[in-house]
Write an enzyme that holds these catalytic residues in place. Structure first.
Site, PDB file in Angstrom:
ATOM      1  NE  ARG A   1     -16.768 -11.788 -40.006  1.00 20.52           N
ATOM      2  CZ  ARG A   1     -18.063 -11.886 -39.815  1.00 20.52           C
ATOM      3  NH1 ARG A   1     -18.595 -13.022 -39.365  1.00 20.52           N
ATOM      4  NH2 ARG A   1     -18.848 -10.861 -40.050  1.00 20.52           N
TER       5      ARG A   1
ATOM      6  CD  GLU B   1       7.931  -2.810  -7.110  1.00 15.75           C
ATOM      7  OE1 GLU B   1       8.399  -2.993  -5.994  1.00 15.75           O
ATOM      8  OE2 GLU B   1       7.331  -1.771  -7.444  1.00 15.75           O
TER       9      GLU B   1
ATOM     10  CG  PHE C   1      -5.914   3.571  -7.064  1.00 21.55           C
ATOM     11  CD1 PHE C   1      -7.280   3.625  -7.236  1.00 21.55           C
ATOM     12  CD2 PHE C   1      -5.153   4.692  -7.387  1.00 21.55           C
ATOM     13  CE1 PHE C   1      -7.891   4.783  -7.706  1.00 21.55           C
ATOM     14  CE2 PHE C   1      -5.748   5.850  -7.855  1.00 21.55           C
ATOM     15  CZ  PHE C   1      -7.119   5.902  -8.011  1.00 21.55           C
ATOM     16  CB  ILE C   2      -4.342  -1.367  -2.020  1.00 20.99           C
ATOM     17  CG1 ILE C   2      -3.992   0.054  -1.529  1.00 20.99           C
ATOM     18  CG2 ILE C   2      -3.326  -2.404  -1.538  1.00 20.99           C
ATOM     19  CD1 ILE C   2      -2.763   0.699  -2.178  1.00 20.99           C
TER      20      ILE C   2
ATOM     21  N   PRO D   1      -5.140   8.692  -1.727  1.00 23.58           N
ATOM     22  CG  PRO D   1      -7.195   8.792  -0.606  1.00 23.58           C
ATOM     23  CD  PRO D   1      -5.779   8.322  -0.452  1.00 23.58           C
TER      24      PRO D   1
ATOM     25  CB  ALA E   1      -0.918  -0.030   1.219  1.00 19.04           C
ATOM     26  CG  MET E   2       3.758   1.803  -2.510  1.00 16.92           C
ATOM     27  SD  MET E   2       4.858   1.882  -3.954  1.00 16.92           S
ATOM     28  CE  MET E   2       4.510   0.326  -4.683  1.00 16.92           C
TER      29      MET E   2
ATOM     30  CB  ALA F   1      12.972  10.584   0.606  1.00 17.98           C
TER      31      ALA F   1
HETATM   32  C1  LIG Z   1      -5.643  -1.362 -11.154  1.00 18.15           C
HETATM   33  C2  LIG Z   1      -4.647  -0.626 -10.318  1.00 18.15           C
HETATM   34  C3  LIG Z   1      -3.897  -1.327  -9.392  1.00 18.15           C
HETATM   35  C4  LIG Z   1      -2.995  -0.640  -8.561  1.00 18.15           C
HETATM   36  N1  LIG Z   1      -2.329  -1.325  -7.574  1.00 18.15           N
HETATM   37  C5  LIG Z   1      -1.608  -0.633  -6.660  1.00 18.15           C
HETATM   38  C6  LIG Z   1      -1.044  -1.281  -5.512  1.00 18.15           C
HETATM   39  O1  LIG Z   1      -1.155  -2.510  -5.336  1.00 18.15           O
HETATM   40  N2  LIG Z   1      -0.392  -0.540  -4.604  1.00 18.15           N
HETATM   41  C7  LIG Z   1      -0.230   0.805  -4.742  1.00 18.15           C
HETATM   42  O2  LIG Z   1       0.373   1.421  -3.869  1.00 18.15           O
HETATM   43  N3  LIG Z   1      -0.730   1.460  -5.819  1.00 18.15           N
HETATM   44  C8  LIG Z   1      -1.415   0.778  -6.779  1.00 18.15           C
HETATM   45  N4  LIG Z   1      -1.960   1.431  -7.854  1.00 18.15           N
HETATM   46  C9  LIG Z   1      -1.761   2.866  -7.981  1.00 18.15           C
HETATM   47  C10 LIG Z   1      -0.857   3.272  -9.149  1.00 18.15           C
HETATM   48  O3  LIG Z   1       0.475   2.880  -8.928  1.00 18.15           O
HETATM   49  C11 LIG Z   1      -1.027   4.785  -9.333  1.00 18.15           C
HETATM   50  O4  LIG Z   1      -2.334   4.990  -9.833  1.00 18.15           O
HETATM   51  C12 LIG Z   1      -0.001   5.377 -10.271  1.00 18.15           C
HETATM   52  O5  LIG Z   1       1.287   5.333  -9.715  1.00 18.15           O
HETATM   53  C13 LIG Z   1      -0.331   6.834 -10.635  1.00 18.15           C
HETATM   54  O6  LIG Z   1      -0.609   7.608  -9.528  1.00 18.15           O
HETATM   55  P1  LIG Z   1      -1.957   8.497  -9.467  1.00 18.15           P
HETATM   56  O7  LIG Z   1      -3.088   7.615  -9.824  1.00 18.15           O
HETATM   57  O8  LIG Z   1      -2.000   9.209  -8.191  1.00 18.15           O
HETATM   58  O9  LIG Z   1      -1.791   9.539 -10.664  1.00 18.15           O
HETATM   59  P2  LIG Z   1      -1.146  11.012 -10.551  1.00 18.15           P
HETATM   60  O10 LIG Z   1       0.165  10.906  -9.876  1.00 18.15           O
HETATM   61  O11 LIG Z   1      -2.157  11.938 -10.004  1.00 18.15           O
HETATM   62  O12 LIG Z   1      -0.916  11.347 -12.090  1.00 18.15           O
HETATM   63  C14 LIG Z   1      -1.897  11.909 -12.949  1.00 18.15           C
HETATM   64  C15 LIG Z   1      -1.262  12.168 -14.326  1.00 18.15           C
HETATM   65  O13 LIG Z   1      -0.187  13.097 -14.164  1.00 18.15           O
HETATM   66  C16 LIG Z   1       0.989  12.566 -14.718  1.00 18.15           C
HETATM   67  N5  LIG Z   1       2.150  13.006 -13.949  1.00 18.15           N
HETATM   68  C17 LIG Z   1       2.329  12.990 -12.604  1.00 18.15           C
HETATM   69  N6  LIG Z   1       3.548  13.440 -12.293  1.00 18.15           N
HETATM   70  C18 LIG Z   1       4.163  13.772 -13.451  1.00 18.15           C
HETATM   71  C19 LIG Z   1       5.446  14.275 -13.807  1.00 18.15           C
HETATM   72  N7  LIG Z   1       6.372  14.544 -12.882  1.00 18.15           N
HETATM   73  N8  LIG Z   1       5.727  14.494 -15.114  1.00 18.15           N
HETATM   74  C20 LIG Z   1       4.814  14.220 -16.061  1.00 18.15           C
HETATM   75  N9  LIG Z   1       3.588  13.718 -15.808  1.00 18.15           N
HETATM   76  C21 LIG Z   1       3.271  13.492 -14.516  1.00 18.15           C
HETATM   77  C22 LIG Z   1       0.825  11.065 -14.608  1.00 18.15           C
HETATM   78  O14 LIG Z   1       1.670  10.391 -15.529  1.00 18.15           O
HETATM   79  C23 LIG Z   1      -0.653  10.903 -14.951  1.00 18.15           C
HETATM   80  O15 LIG Z   1      -0.815  10.917 -16.329  1.00 18.15           O
HETATM   81  C24 LIG Z   1      -2.819   0.765  -8.717  1.00 18.15           C
HETATM   82  C25 LIG Z   1      -3.554   1.444  -9.682  1.00 18.15           C
HETATM   83  C26 LIG Z   1      -4.470   0.786 -10.474  1.00 18.15           C
HETATM   84  C27 LIG Z   1      -5.263   1.570 -11.455  1.00 18.15           C
END
Ligand SMILES: Cc1cc2nc3c(=O)[nH]c(=O)nc-3n(C[C@H](O)[C@H](O)[C@H](O)COP(=O)(O)OP(=O)(O)OC[C@H]3O[C@@H](n4cnc5c(N)ncnc54)[C@H](O)[C@@H]3O)c2cc1C
Length: 388
Positions: free
Chosen positions: A279, A253, A165-166, A137, A133-134, A187
């Site tokens: 087809r 990963e 999204f975990i 919201p 869980a990283m 960090a």
């Molecule tokens: C089905 C699914 C399973 C998942 N499983 C896990 C899990 O097991 N554990 C876990 O911790 N997370 C999980 N995630 C989360 C996933 O890793 C994140 O959704 C992903 O890292 C993106 O983060 P965010 O959704 O907050 O998007 P945001 O960080 O809000 O990004 C939104 C947009 O902005 C862009 N963006 C952000 N920063 C920059 C930058 N510096 N330069 C250019 N563009 C940028 C992104 O590329 C994206 O297009 C899962 C997600 C999904 C959909």
């Protein structure tokens, strides 16, 4: 190697014991994950808990963890076979690869001896289902912005925060939680803290999220309200190691996602080539149109290039030489290609390609997330650009 491509396997995967293992894994999924059962998991939004036990009993959990910790004593080759077979058989949404080749390696590589002995046997025998869980919201790509805290109070950590999204979120009962142990530091104040969730007061599972695809995966919200765990649950025994530990596991990963993408590309090509041969339109098979031939020739060429690259990454990783930037290239480029090839294949199915009952429609929906999770493809480019 699917008939659709003319590339040799990665040499390490062509070894006889690995080929025998591959047959056994293929048989396991044929027997335990027939289409009807996978369809039920999608309907339920979760892979049933019994499947985890079946996989553990068959020796498929913790494949690359040494036997002394209850694992199967294999290595990354075995994990690759598992991912490839799940892709080839269309077993979408079963989070066993995350359990095996993300969660368990954190504990194996960074855990203290006591932590290894405490958690790895349970991950191998089905007692524990793992999760990590990283994401929160308010913070995904920018992990330094996480707000969850784990504050040492006496001889316990008190954890507070929300995750979203975990993967394995409804099922996991051993969760690696990324939290700030010292919120005054960036960090350096971040740690990975293990939570055994069975009976943990203050731990709540939120919604099992409704998704565009991968419906069988129980991607969920998790809530921690004053959850108390022993001080001994901080991974590695020392606080502040979280980012260092996360960075260390990233190449694997990201390679995992590329390998899954590659397996899906190969399956899409195989199914599509088969379909266009059967087809008919205008009195001939769809494959007899030059457009079909050119589209598939291009797809096959690009898939071949991707496979050669992925094989090279696998070989490098087995030697401990896959760097983070190259793994990021594989993740971003292969998953972009996966989406492109599946879209082109779907077009060759015509209206049938849009019907949920056709695997190509499912692949189209499931593959979209590959460009998002595990670090978005934009973040992959940020990481690659740092090496320019
Ligand atoms: C089905 C699914 C399973 C998942 N499983 C896990 C899990 O097991 N554990 C876990 O911790 N997370 C999980 N995630 C989360 C996933 O890793 C994140 O959704 C992903 O890292 C993106 O983060 P965010 O959704 O907050 O998007 P945001 O960080 O809000 O990004 C939104 C947009 O902005 C862009 N963006 C952000 N920063 C920059 C930058 N510096 N330069 C250019 N563009 C940028 C992104 O590329 C994206 O297009 C899962 C997600 C999904 C959909």
């Amino acid at each position: 190697m699917p008939a659709a491509l003319q590339v040799e396997r990665a040499p390490s995967l062509a070894e006889e014991d690995i080929v025998i293992f591959e047959d056994a894994v293929a048989r396991f999924f044929t027997d335990h994950a027939p289409e009807s059962r996978v369809a039920k998991w999608r309907e339920d939004g979760v892979v049933e808990r019994a499947m985890w036990n079946e996989a553990a009993e068959a020796g498929l959990a913790c494949l690359s963890i040494p036997e002394e910790y209850g694992g199967m004593g294999g290595d990354y080759r075995h994990e690759v076979i598992l991912m490839e077979q799940m892709g080839a058989k269309g077993v979408d949404g079963f989070g066993l690869s995350l359990h095996n080749s993300i969660v368990a390696p954190y504990i194996f590589h960074y855990g203290t001896e006591e932590q290894r002995r405490r958690w790895l046997p349970g991950l191998a025998d089905g007692t524990f289902v793992g999760g990590i869980a990283m994401t929160e919201p308010g913070a995904g790509s920018d992990l330094q912005g996480i707000k969850s805290t784990a504050i040492l109070t006496g001889n316990e950590y008190v954890i507070n925060g929300s995750k979203t999204f975990i993967t394995n979120g409804q099922t996991a009962n051993l969760i690696i939680v990324v939290a700030k142990t010292d919120p005054s530091q960036g960090a350096r104040g971040t740690s990975l803290v293990l939570v055994e969730t069975d009976g943990a007061a203050g731990f709540e599972r939120g919604r099992n999220l409704d998704k565009l695809g991968m419906e069988a995966a129980d991607t969920s919200e998790l809530f921690f309200n004053d959850v108390r765990v022993p001080a001994a649950n901080v991974l590695g025994g020392d606080e502040g190691q979280g980012f260092f530990q996360l960075m260390g596991q990233l190449p694997q990963e990201r390679l995992n996602i590329a390998i899954q993408g590659m397996a899906t590309i190969e399956r899409a090509l195989e199914l599509t080539i088969d379909y266009v041969k059967q087809r008919k339109a205008f009195g001939k098979a769809i494959i007899d149109f030059q457009n079909t031939q050119f589209v598939l020739a291009e797809c096959k060429t690009e898939a071949t290039i991707a496979r050669v690259f992925v094989n090279d990454c696998i070989e490098k990783h087995l030697k401990g030489k896959l760097d983070a930037a190259t793994a990021s290239m594989a993740k971003y480029w292969v998953t972009d290609l996966e989406n492109k090839i599946i879209d082109r294949c779907l077009q060759l199915y015509g209206g049938f390609g849009y019907m949920a009952e056709y695997p190509i429609a499912r692949m189209y929906r499931d593959s979209r997330v590959q460009r998002i999770y595990g670090g978005t493809n934009e973040i992959m480019k940020v990481l690659i650009a740092r090496t320019l």
